[in-house]
Design an enzyme around this catalytic site. Structure first.
Site, PDB file in Angstrom:
ATOM      1  N   TRP A   1      -3.150  -2.745  -1.454  1.00  0.00           N
ATOM      2  CA  TRP A   1      -2.784  -4.166  -1.658  1.00  0.00           C
ATOM      3  C   TRP A   1      -3.464  -4.790  -0.811  1.00  0.00           C
ATOM      4  O   TRP A   1      -3.299  -4.913   0.225  1.00  0.00           O
ATOM      5  CB  TRP A   1      -1.265  -4.169  -1.664  1.00  0.00           C
ATOM      6  CG  TRP A   1      -0.652  -5.470  -2.434  1.00  0.00           C
ATOM      7  CD1 TRP A   1      -0.282  -5.759  -3.508  1.00  0.00           C
ATOM      8  CD2 TRP A   1      -0.759  -7.031  -1.683  1.00  0.00           C
ATOM      9  NE1 TRP A   1      -0.102  -6.774  -3.840  1.00  0.00           N
ATOM     10  CE2 TRP A   1       0.216  -7.646  -2.929  1.00  0.00           C
ATOM     11  CE3 TRP A   1      -0.651  -7.300  -0.436  1.00  0.00           C
ATOM     12  CZ2 TRP A   1       0.333  -8.956  -2.359  1.00  0.00           C
ATOM     13  CZ3 TRP A   1      -0.384  -8.701  -0.339  1.00  0.00           C
ATOM     14  CH2 TRP A   1       0.244  -9.357  -1.226  1.00  0.00           C
TER      15      TRP A   1
ATOM     16  N   GLU B   1      18.882 -17.264  -8.182  1.00  0.00           N
ATOM     17  CA  GLU B   1      18.604 -15.791  -8.466  1.00  0.00           C
ATOM     18  C   GLU B   1      17.876 -16.050 -10.133  1.00  0.00           C
ATOM     19  O   GLU B   1      16.779 -15.330 -10.386  1.00  0.00           O
ATOM     20  CB  GLU B   1      19.340 -14.995  -8.419  1.00  0.00           C
ATOM     21  CG  GLU B   1      19.336 -13.455  -9.178  1.00  0.00           C
ATOM     22  CD  GLU B   1      18.166 -12.701  -8.379  1.00  0.00           C
ATOM     23  OE1 GLU B   1      17.429 -13.289  -7.392  1.00  0.00           O
ATOM     24  OE2 GLU B   1      17.763 -11.909  -8.643  1.00  0.00           O
TER      25      GLU B   1
ATOM     26  N   ASN C   1      -1.686   2.421   5.916  1.00  0.00           N
ATOM     27  CA  ASN C   1      -0.919   1.323   5.333  1.00  0.00           C
ATOM     28  C   ASN C   1      -0.731   0.619   6.743  1.00  0.00           C
ATOM     29  O   ASN C   1      -0.560   1.046   8.011  1.00  0.00           O
ATOM     30  CB  ASN C   1       0.468   1.863   5.099  1.00  0.00           C
ATOM     31  CG  ASN C   1       0.313   2.378   3.614  1.00  0.00           C
ATOM     32  OD1 ASN C   1      -0.690   2.425   3.091  1.00  0.00           O
ATOM     33  ND2 ASN C   1       1.592   2.925   3.187  1.00  0.00           N
ATOM     34  N   GLY C   2      -0.619  -0.574   6.706  1.00  0.00           N
ATOM     35  CA  GLY C   2      -0.224  -1.655   7.981  1.00  0.00           C
ATOM     36  C   GLY C   2      -1.421  -2.565   8.219  1.00  0.00           C
ATOM     37  O   GLY C   2      -2.342  -2.819   7.492  1.00  0.00           O
TER      38      GLY C   2
ATOM     39  N   ARG D   1       4.840  -0.007  -6.092  1.00  0.00           N
ATOM     40  CA  ARG D   1       4.943  -0.992  -5.025  1.00  0.00           C
ATOM     41  C   ARG D   1       3.908  -2.234  -5.008  1.00  0.00           C
ATOM     42  O   ARG D   1       3.938  -3.083  -4.302  1.00  0.00           O
ATOM     43  CB  ARG D   1       4.575   0.159  -3.709  1.00  0.00           C
ATOM     44  CG  ARG D   1       5.743   1.117  -3.465  1.00  0.00           C
ATOM     45  CD  ARG D   1       5.013   1.996  -2.413  1.00  0.00           C
ATOM     46  NE  ARG D   1       4.769   1.564  -1.311  1.00  0.00           N
ATOM     47  CZ  ARG D   1       5.552   1.662  -0.133  1.00  0.00           C
ATOM     48  NH1 ARG D   1       6.780   2.184  -0.369  1.00  0.00           N
ATOM     49  NH2 ARG D   1       5.489   1.173   0.991  1.00  0.00           N
TER      50      ARG D   1
ATOM     51  N   LYS E   1      14.247 -14.903 -11.026  1.00  0.00           N
ATOM     52  CA  LYS E   1      13.726 -14.170 -12.156  1.00  0.00           C
ATOM     53  C   LYS E   1      12.926 -14.394 -12.936  1.00  0.00           C
ATOM     54  O   LYS E   1      11.825 -13.829 -13.430  1.00  0.00           O
ATOM     55  CB  LYS E   1      14.846 -13.382 -12.515  1.00  0.00           C
ATOM     56  CG  LYS E   1      15.873 -12.576 -11.762  1.00  0.00           C
ATOM     57  CD  LYS E   1      15.368 -11.073 -11.379  1.00  0.00           C
ATOM     58  CE  LYS E   1      14.717 -11.074 -10.137  1.00  0.00           C
ATOM     59  NZ  LYS E   1      15.355 -10.524  -9.268  1.00  0.00           N
TER      60      LYS E   1
ATOM     61  N   LYS F   1       6.188  -4.840  -4.613  1.00  0.00           N
ATOM     62  CA  LYS F   1       7.700  -4.257  -4.527  1.00  0.00           C
ATOM     63  C   LYS F   1       8.131  -4.231  -2.934  1.00  0.00           C
ATOM     64  O   LYS F   1       9.274  -4.766  -2.671  1.00  0.00           O
ATOM     65  CB  LYS F   1       7.792  -2.773  -5.082  1.00  0.00           C
ATOM     66  CG  LYS F   1       9.388  -2.423  -5.012  1.00  0.00           C
ATOM     67  CD  LYS F   1      10.282  -3.115  -6.008  1.00  0.00           C
ATOM     68  CE  LYS F   1      11.696  -2.889  -5.950  1.00  0.00           C
ATOM     69  NZ  LYS F   1      12.408  -4.030  -6.865  1.00  0.00           N
TER      70      LYS F   1
ATOM     71  N   CYS G   1       0.718  -1.305   0.120  1.00  0.00           N
ATOM     72  CA  CYS G   1       0.088   0.053   0.093  1.00  0.00           C
ATOM     73  C   CYS G   1       1.003   1.097   0.104  1.00  0.00           C
ATOM     74  O   CYS G   1       1.950   1.251   0.421  1.00  0.00           O
ATOM     75  CB  CYS G   1      -0.811   0.077   1.477  1.00  0.00           C
ATOM     76  SG  CYS G   1      -1.816  -1.380   1.475  1.00  0.00           S
TER      77      CYS G   1
ATOM     78  N   HIS H   1      20.895 -36.915  -7.674  1.00  0.00           N
ATOM     79  CA  HIS H   1      20.072 -37.278  -6.486  1.00  0.00           C
ATOM     80  C   HIS H   1      18.408 -36.935  -6.502  1.00  0.00           C
ATOM     81  O   HIS H   1      17.855 -37.035  -5.585  1.00  0.00           O
ATOM     82  CB  HIS H   1      20.601 -36.597  -5.372  1.00  0.00           C
ATOM     83  CG  HIS H   1      22.175 -36.783  -5.239  1.00  0.00           C
ATOM     84  ND1 HIS H   1      22.424 -37.945  -4.787  1.00  0.00           N
ATOM     85  CD2 HIS H   1      23.303 -35.958  -5.431  1.00  0.00           C
ATOM     86  CE1 HIS H   1      23.876 -37.887  -4.706  1.00  0.00           C
ATOM     87  NE2 HIS H   1      24.219 -36.754  -4.932  1.00  0.00           N
TER      88      HIS H   1
ATOM     89  N   GLU I   1       9.022 -15.412 -11.560  1.00  0.00           N
ATOM     90  CA  GLU I   1       8.329 -14.037 -11.109  1.00  0.00           C
ATOM     91  C   GLU I   1       7.849 -13.268 -12.373  1.00  0.00           C
ATOM     92  O   GLU I   1       6.744 -12.633 -11.987  1.00  0.00           O
ATOM     93  CB  GLU I   1       9.093 -13.292  -9.794  1.00  0.00           C
ATOM     94  CG  GLU I   1      10.280 -12.379 -10.427  1.00  0.00           C
ATOM     95  CD  GLU I   1      10.541 -11.714  -9.095  1.00  0.00           C
ATOM     96  OE1 GLU I   1       9.856 -11.267  -8.437  1.00  0.00           O
ATOM     97  OE2 GLU I   1      11.874 -11.499  -9.427  1.00  0.00           O
TER      98      GLU I   1
HETATM   99  C1  F6R Z   1      12.611 -10.682  -6.237  1.00  0.00           C
HETATM  100  C2  F6R Z   1      12.252  -9.687  -5.403  1.00  0.00           C
HETATM  101  C3  F6R Z   1      12.004  -9.992  -4.052  1.00  0.00           C
HETATM  102  C4  F6R Z   1      12.878  -9.144  -2.895  1.00  0.00           C
HETATM  103  C5  F6R Z   1      12.268  -9.488  -1.581  1.00  0.00           C
HETATM  104  C6  F6R Z   1      13.171  -8.797  -0.439  1.00  0.00           C
HETATM  105  O1  F6R Z   1      12.887 -10.279  -7.574  1.00  0.00           O
HETATM  106  O2  F6R Z   1      12.607  -8.533  -5.610  1.00  0.00           O
HETATM  107  O3  F6R Z   1      12.295 -11.406  -3.822  1.00  0.00           O
HETATM  108  O4  F6R Z   1      14.137  -9.362  -3.066  1.00  0.00           O
HETATM  109  O5  F6R Z   1      10.739  -9.397  -1.678  1.00  0.00           O
HETATM  110  O6  F6R Z   1      12.704  -7.489  -0.620  1.00  0.00           O
HETATM  111  P1  F6R Z   1      13.812  -6.360   0.067  1.00  0.00           P
HETATM  112  O7  F6R Z   1      15.129  -6.507  -0.480  1.00  0.00           O
HETATM  113  O8  F6R Z   1      13.213  -5.140  -0.222  1.00  0.00           O
HETATM  114  O9  F6R Z   1      13.896  -6.679   1.657  1.00  0.00           O
END
Ligand code: F6R
Length: 608
Positions: A73, A481, A97-98, A27, A485, A603, A2, A504, A488
């Protein structure tokens, strides 16, 4: 997740609110709304994009010189217009928010007092609670302060009232909230990007703060409700970092910004001409001096940065290092060690799981805490004793890219600093590592130049349903990673394994329909990786290998090879992640998914 924006000004604030909400879109959200005070309270809410809510506000001719806005959100209650913020009770409107933990008890109490609820949200409880306290006659600020003292949980709040058209009141506990100071106008926002077009002068509210904003001034009150002075910061968030420029997506822009982001992040190291404790804060020499081990806590991509760093911290600094997903650590009985260094890694500095893991570590008596973070003054660095800010600039794409590589640079600097403090870094080695860091932006640029070849691979991936990523040693987290990527943003199911683990179990999955991506740098494990590739090939698997130019790796039937630049030594994972980022980006593009705002993701993950 949010987002909040609010403005009180001598001009129409509706365009400011809408613009602010658009800047908060990254976000993650599923509905939005604004409420303004102009005679009475007028509210516009819509599910879907901010642009739809904006169109409705325009059509309804909503204008005012004070208002609040919100992107939601969904947590409590589905994605509906009646659950969207702002929420109204009597003459007040509020955004939040929260999460309020005692909302059920408060709801029952308020229902008994005659309040009818229109939504399933925890937020509506706060609106009614403030309205209830307003009836005692102390005014809006007092009512807000009385209401928040009855809430348990996390909140950032902004409230306006029909009966007090010249003031806005706000409160913060557990969620970020800042006040922006303008000339004859003032603002509130959950994130500086929402107001940066109007002002860069900001006050970051502290836990338990409330504040009153008028056009001409701002008064902050501390936990005891006493007036307090809070430092005014000048934000250096650049407008360019919030805009796409010539790029099609923020993710694409952010991938290409990595040489600059890394150059900016190493600037402090280069200025100090070495790995000195001061890179991590004023009392870092004392905190880092005799640490017994390192515990890294993070989520998602930041967790993978931690996994990579473990190889460096153990190999170079000779310190035991564990890396744990924050949401797991916070719920287990960890064994406390006061000499252990707790390192939290977070792009946003707001991730609730990481924040709670940090609080848990501190509750165990772990006082040596260091945060590696990309957002100045955010919650996690503020709760940590030492801080190192990465200088990636605003990261808007939901999929983290430049934050990851700059986190790795910061973690490498931490490793070298610990090694030096422990007498494990002689001058020649330190000079070599500094030189490698200095060359890194150029090495990254070389990797970026591989984009046309990577795009050709990505087009083939677009029709696949699954993919495997393999790596070994310090490149295993890069395989993880790469898989994250890809899944997602393209929604292709992808898993990563240490290449030696394949036989295995996962080898059973391999057939001609399963592309297998291999990170194959020219390091001591290369021959092992080559054997693992043969194991896959023998089962008809199609291989996509990222191999260093000096690895002597050529294509053969069913084995496609992209030659990454020469092996860059210990910093190799930072270079090898570039092609897998581009692979995911182009696969998503080919599949037509929403690259910057993948479904169901946000985000900043500020809920559990
Ligand atoms: C993946 C991604 C998420 C963040 C995770 C932690 O591309 O962006 O997996 O890495 O939500 O977020 P932060 O780094 O903001 O704590």
């Amino acid at each position: 997740m949010c987002g909040i924006v609010g403005a009180i000004a001598g001009r129409d604030v509706v365009p400011l609110l809408v613009d602010g909400l658009k800047r908060l879109e990254y976000r993650g959200y599923d509905s939005s709304g604004i409420a303004v005070v102009n005679g009475g309270v007028r509210r516009v809410r819509r599910t879907g994009r901010v642009a739809e809510m904006e169109a409705a506000a325009l059509a309804e001719g909503v204008h005012a010189d004070m208002g609040i806005g919100h992107t939601r959100w969904a947590t409590h209650g589905g994605v509906t217009e009646s659950n969207a913020h702002p929420h109204i009770s009597g003459g007040i409107a509020l955004v939040h928010n929260g999460i309020i933990e005692n909302h059920e008890q408060q709801r029952e109490r308020l229902q008994a007092l005659g309040y009818a609820f229109e939504s399933q949200t925890d937020t509506e409880v706060i609106a009614h609670l403030i309205d209830h306290h307003l009836k005692s006659g102390g005014g809006l600020l007092r009512a807000l302060q009385a209401a928040v003292s009855e809430l348990r949980g996390a909140y950032a709040l902004a409230v306006v009232s029909r009966d007090e058209p010249n003031r806005m009141v706000v409160a913060r506990m557990g969620c970020p909230l800042l006040v922006g100071l303008g000339e004859g106008e003032n603002f509130v926002a959950s994130d500086v990007s929402a107001i940066v077009q109007s002002t860069r002068r900001v006050i970051f509210l502290e836990e338990g703060d409330t504040a009153e904003l008028t056009r001409d001034g701002v008064q902050v009150f501390g936990v005891e409700r006493q007036p307090v002075e809070r430092e005014v910061h000048v934000s250096d968030v650049s407008l360019a970092s919030l805009e796409l420029g010539p790029y099609s997506h923020f993710m694409q822009k952010e991938i290409h910004e990595q040489p600059r982001a890394i150059a900016d992040t190493i600037e402090a190291v280069m200025d100090e001409a070495g790995f000195v404790p001061e890179l991590f804060g004023a009392d870092a020499a004392e905190v880092l001096a005799d640490v017994s081990s390192v515990q890294i806590l993070a989520c998602g991509t930041s967790y993978y940065a931690g996994l990579t760093a473990r190889y460096w911290i153990e190999g170079i600094a000779g310190l035991p290092c564990s890396v744990e997903i924050a949401s797991e650590y916070r719920y287990r009985d960890a064994v406390a060690d006061p000499r252990q260094l707790i390192v939290t890694i977070s792009q946003s500095g707001e991730t609730l799981d990481t924040m709670e893991a940090l609080k848990y570590a501190k509750s165990l008596g772990q006082e040596r805490t260091l945060s590696i973070c990309n957002v100045p003054e955010s919650a996690i660095p503020r709760a940590s004793r030492l801080v190192h800010y990465t200088r990636a600039g605003a990261e808007i794409g939901v999929a983290s890219t430049k934050a990851f590589t700059t986190q790795l640079v910061a973690l490498f600097s931490l490793t070298c600093t610990l090694a030096r403090l422990r007498g494990r870094l002689d001058e020649a080695t330190e000079a070599r590592h500094l030189d490698a860091l200095r060359r890194l932006p150029g090495d990254i640029q070389h990797a970026l130049n591989l984009e046309p070849q990577v795009r050709a691979w990505a087009d083939r991936f677009a029709s696949k349903h699954h993919a495997l990523f393999l790596g070994r040693g310090v490149h295993y987290p890069i395989a993880l990673e790469g898989a994250l990527k890809l899944k997602e943003i393209s929604y292709i199911h992808a898993e990563a394994y240490p290449a030696g683990e394949l036989k295995h179990g996962p080898l059973a999955l391999v057939d001609a329909a399963m592309p297998v991506v291999v990170i194959a740098p020219n390091d001591s494990l290369l021959e092992k990786v080559k054997s693992n590739i043969q194991e896959v090939r023998a089962r008809g698997g199609e291989m996509y290998v990222f191999a260093d130019a000096d690895a002597g790796f050529g294509p053969s039937e069913g084995v496609h090879v992209i030659r990454t630049p020469r092996h860059v030594g210990v910093l190799s994972p930072i270079v090898h992640v570039i092609p897998v980022q581009m692979l995911a980006y182009h696969a998503a593009l080919a599949r037509g998914t929403d690259v910057d705002k993948p479904r169901n993701l946000a985000k900043s993950v500020t809920v559990e």
